[in-house]
Design an enzyme around this catalytic site. Structure first.
Site, PDB file in Angstrom:
ATOM      1  CG  HIS A  88      -0.231   0.337   2.493  1.00 22.71           C
ATOM      2  ND1 HIS A  88       0.584  -0.552   3.131  1.00 22.71           N
ATOM      3  CD2 HIS A  88      -0.210   1.464   3.252  1.00 22.71           C
ATOM      4  CE1 HIS A  88       1.066  -0.013   4.227  1.00 22.71           C
ATOM      5  NE2 HIS A  88       0.614   1.220   4.326  1.00 22.71           N
TER       6      HIS A  88
HETATM    7  C1  UD1 Z   1      -2.120   5.700   5.911  1.00 24.87           C
HETATM    8  C2  UD1 Z   1      -0.807   6.149   6.576  1.00 24.87           C
HETATM    9  C3  UD1 Z   1       0.225   5.050   6.438  1.00 24.87           C
HETATM   10  C4  UD1 Z   1      -0.302   3.729   6.949  1.00 24.87           C
HETATM   11  C5  UD1 Z   1      -1.599   3.408   6.238  1.00 24.87           C
HETATM   12  C6  UD1 Z   1      -2.204   2.119   6.693  1.00 24.87           C
HETATM   13  C7  UD1 Z   1      -0.265   8.540   6.463  1.00 24.87           C
HETATM   14  C8  UD1 Z   1       0.607   9.536   5.812  1.00 24.87           C
HETATM   15  N1  UD1 Z   1      -0.269   7.326   5.902  1.00 24.87           N
HETATM   16  O1  UD1 Z   1      -1.861   5.544   4.529  1.00 24.87           O
HETATM   17  O2  UD1 Z   1       1.358   5.411   7.199  1.00 24.87           O
HETATM   18  O3  UD1 Z   1       0.660   2.732   6.718  1.00 24.87           O
HETATM   19  O4  UD1 Z   1      -2.520   4.483   6.492  1.00 24.87           O
HETATM   20  O5  UD1 Z   1      -3.365   1.841   5.971  1.00 24.87           O
HETATM   21  O6  UD1 Z   1      -0.903   8.850   7.445  1.00 24.87           O
HETATM   22  N2  UD1 Z   1      -9.432   4.875   2.041  1.00 24.87           N
HETATM   23  C9  UD1 Z   1     -10.594   4.168   2.078  1.00 24.87           C
HETATM   24  N3  UD1 Z   1     -11.160   3.893   3.296  1.00 24.87           N
HETATM   25  C10 UD1 Z   1     -10.598   4.303   4.462  1.00 24.87           C
HETATM   26  C11 UD1 Z   1      -9.414   5.036   4.409  1.00 24.87           C
HETATM   27  C12 UD1 Z   1      -8.826   5.311   3.199  1.00 24.87           C
HETATM   28  O7  UD1 Z   1     -11.136   3.778   1.051  1.00 24.87           O
HETATM   29  O8  UD1 Z   1     -11.161   4.014   5.535  1.00 24.87           O
HETATM   30  C13 UD1 Z   1      -8.796   5.142   0.722  1.00 24.87           C
HETATM   31  C14 UD1 Z   1      -9.084   6.507   0.192  1.00 24.87           C
HETATM   32  O9  UD1 Z   1      -9.191   6.403  -1.183  1.00 24.87           O
HETATM   33  C15 UD1 Z   1      -7.819   7.291   0.540  1.00 24.87           C
HETATM   34  C16 UD1 Z   1      -6.760   6.210   0.420  1.00 24.87           C
HETATM   35  O10 UD1 Z   1      -7.395   5.029   0.859  1.00 24.87           O
HETATM   36  O11 UD1 Z   1      -7.627   8.363  -0.295  1.00 24.87           O
HETATM   37  C17 UD1 Z   1      -5.550   6.477   1.246  1.00 24.87           C
HETATM   38  O12 UD1 Z   1      -5.869   6.715   2.625  1.00 24.87           O
HETATM   39  P1  UD1 Z   1      -4.905   7.632   3.537  1.00 24.87           P
HETATM   40  O13 UD1 Z   1      -5.325   7.598   4.953  1.00 24.87           O
HETATM   41  O14 UD1 Z   1      -4.748   8.967   2.908  1.00 24.87           O
HETATM   42  O15 UD1 Z   1      -3.492   6.943   3.384  1.00 24.87           O
HETATM   43  P2  UD1 Z   1      -3.058   5.418   3.481  1.00 24.87           P
HETATM   44  O16 UD1 Z   1      -2.469   5.051   2.183  1.00 24.87           O
HETATM   45  O17 UD1 Z   1      -4.148   4.542   4.043  1.00 24.87           O
END
Ligand code: UD1
Length: 372
Positions: free
Chosen positions: A210
């Site tokens: 991821h």
């Molecule tokens: C975040 C953390 C990362 C951690 C990861 C675990 C930061 C900078 N990054 O990255 O360190 O390893 O979480 O998962 O804080 N989304 C969903 N549902 C959710 C949450 C997110 O569909 O409940 C999707 C959305 O499209 C979103 C994307 O995932 O834009 C990324 O989510 P985000 O929290 O921005 O970053 P992660 O890649 O999850």
């Protein structure tokens, strides 16, 4: 005031809340969820599996660019902090919510406690590295998971009196929940996949990916899926897909690289399901920080698809090997494990299931001494 935001925070906070409540006298805690992760699979299911209480406050920030997400957490956390006036704010890990709440608290003169301090990949292109460096710089009490973390902190001018080596709270959760891990066959069946897929003499491998550096660029992701396809031809793989990765596979039109006969695709898994997948795996291929630690604690060989790790003890003492994104290095790593020559490793110091108790005891003393 204890803050969680994203998936890897939940398994760290569950044992801390339990230890604060069990401490004599108890340390009262208020749980704030920023809402950085919000899906059933990324958030609610983990709360349930880990026995986390419903958050006292949910800031419901949701997804956004780094600037938007960080700013929104800050904007919404400030009034909560004003309303509750906690003795300290406790943050864990390295996600955007960790840094955002730290900044709000420290500027209001509220002491910040950082659990999992001092880890460094020395790769400033990782958003988490920025979050770690900045959080540690202004936190008042820092709890570390491995001894090398203190050296990193000293190099950044942090006074050693602020640092306490407490061990790994993520492993507290693993020790607590290992007996309740869900068998992989049940997990596969729940998703309509025949467990015969993994009933092979060599077992199966688990994959998670991821990191933006691995999944946000089409060619990089194509290359990784290609190598995973080769691996799957020898060893069936179970791939738990993060929403970021699932979206990108669709967006870049790469779904055709996955052979469902050899690679089971699952949505984000609950904690007990993931533990079941990991526990019995022949190997794990991942770019997650948490999985590097969990595989070390479980004694399962792990190939990390990154050039660096902020958790060097997992490679030095544990079962972790850094293979980067190089196809040949990945093939070699897999071949070595399948030959039975994978790392066996040992469980690092203070990864013993009692880190949160040590934190609660220290925190009580520290607050009592008029911290910071
Ligand atoms: C975040 C953390 C990362 C951690 C990861 C675990 C930061 C900078 N990054 O990255 O360190 O390893 O979480 O998962 O804080 N989304 C969903 N549902 C959710 C949450 C997110 O569909 O409940 C999707 C959305 O499209 C979103 C994307 O995932 O834009 C990324 O989510 P985000 O929290 O921005 O970053 P992660 O890649 O999850």
């Amino acid at each position: 005031m204890c803050v969680v935001g994203a998936r890897p925070n939940f398994m760290k906070m569950a044992p801390i809340l339990r230890a604060l409540a069990a401490h004599q006298p108890p340390l009262a805690a208020l749980l704030v969820h920023t809402g950085q992760h919000y899906d059933q699979g990324m958030s609610h299911q983990l709360f349930e599996d880990l026995g986390l209480p419903r958050p006292d406050l949910n800031l419901e920030v949701g997804s956004g660019s780094h600037a938007v997400q960080t700013a929104e957490v800050m904007r919404r956390f400030e009034p909560a902090l004003d309303a509750h006036q906690p003795a300290c704010v406790l943050v864990v890990g390295d996600v955007n919510s960790t840094l955002a709440c730290t900044l709000v608290a420290v500027k209001k003169g509220v002491p910040v406690v950082h659990v999992e301090a001092g880890l460094r990949s020395y790769d400033r292109k990782m958003p988490e590295e920025i979050n770690r460096v900045l959080t540690d710089q202004v936190a008042d009490r820092l709890y570390t998971t491995e001894r090398s973390a203190l050296d990193n902190l000293l190099r950044e001018g942090i006074a050693p009196e602020r640092v306490c080596f407490a061990g790994n709270v993520m492993i507290d959760s693993l020790v607590d929940n290992r007996p309740h891990a869900r068998p992989i066959a049940d997990t596969l069946r729940a998703h309509g996949i025949d467990p015969a897929l993994i009933a092979q003499p060599q077992g199966y491998g688990v994959v998670t990916l991821h990191r933006p550096s691995n999944v946000d660029d089409a060619e990089t992701l194509r290359g990784l899926l290609g190598v995973l396809g080769e691996v799957a031809a020898q060893l069936p793989l179970v791939f738990a897909l993060h929403p970021r990765t699932r979206n990108n596979i669709e967006r870049f039109g790469l779904g055709g690289l996955i052979d469902p006969q050899r690679m089971a695709l699952l949505p984000p898994q609950g904690y007990l399901e993931m533990l079941g997948l990991l526990r019995d795996a022949t190997l794990v291929l991942t770019d997650s920080g948490g999985l590097q630690e969990e595989t070390t604690a479980l004694g399962v060989p792990c190939l990390t698809l990154r050039e660096n790790t902020e958790r060097p003890i997992t490679a030095e003492q544990g079962t972790n090997t850094l293979v980067g994104r190089d196809a040949q290095a990945i093939r070699n790593g897999v071949a070595e494990i399948l030959r039975g020559d994978g790392k066996r490793g040992r469980v690092p110091e203070l990864w013993d299931g009692h880190a949160a108790d040590r934190i609660a005891a220290d925190l009580w003393q520290w607050l009592g001494a008029g911290a910071p």
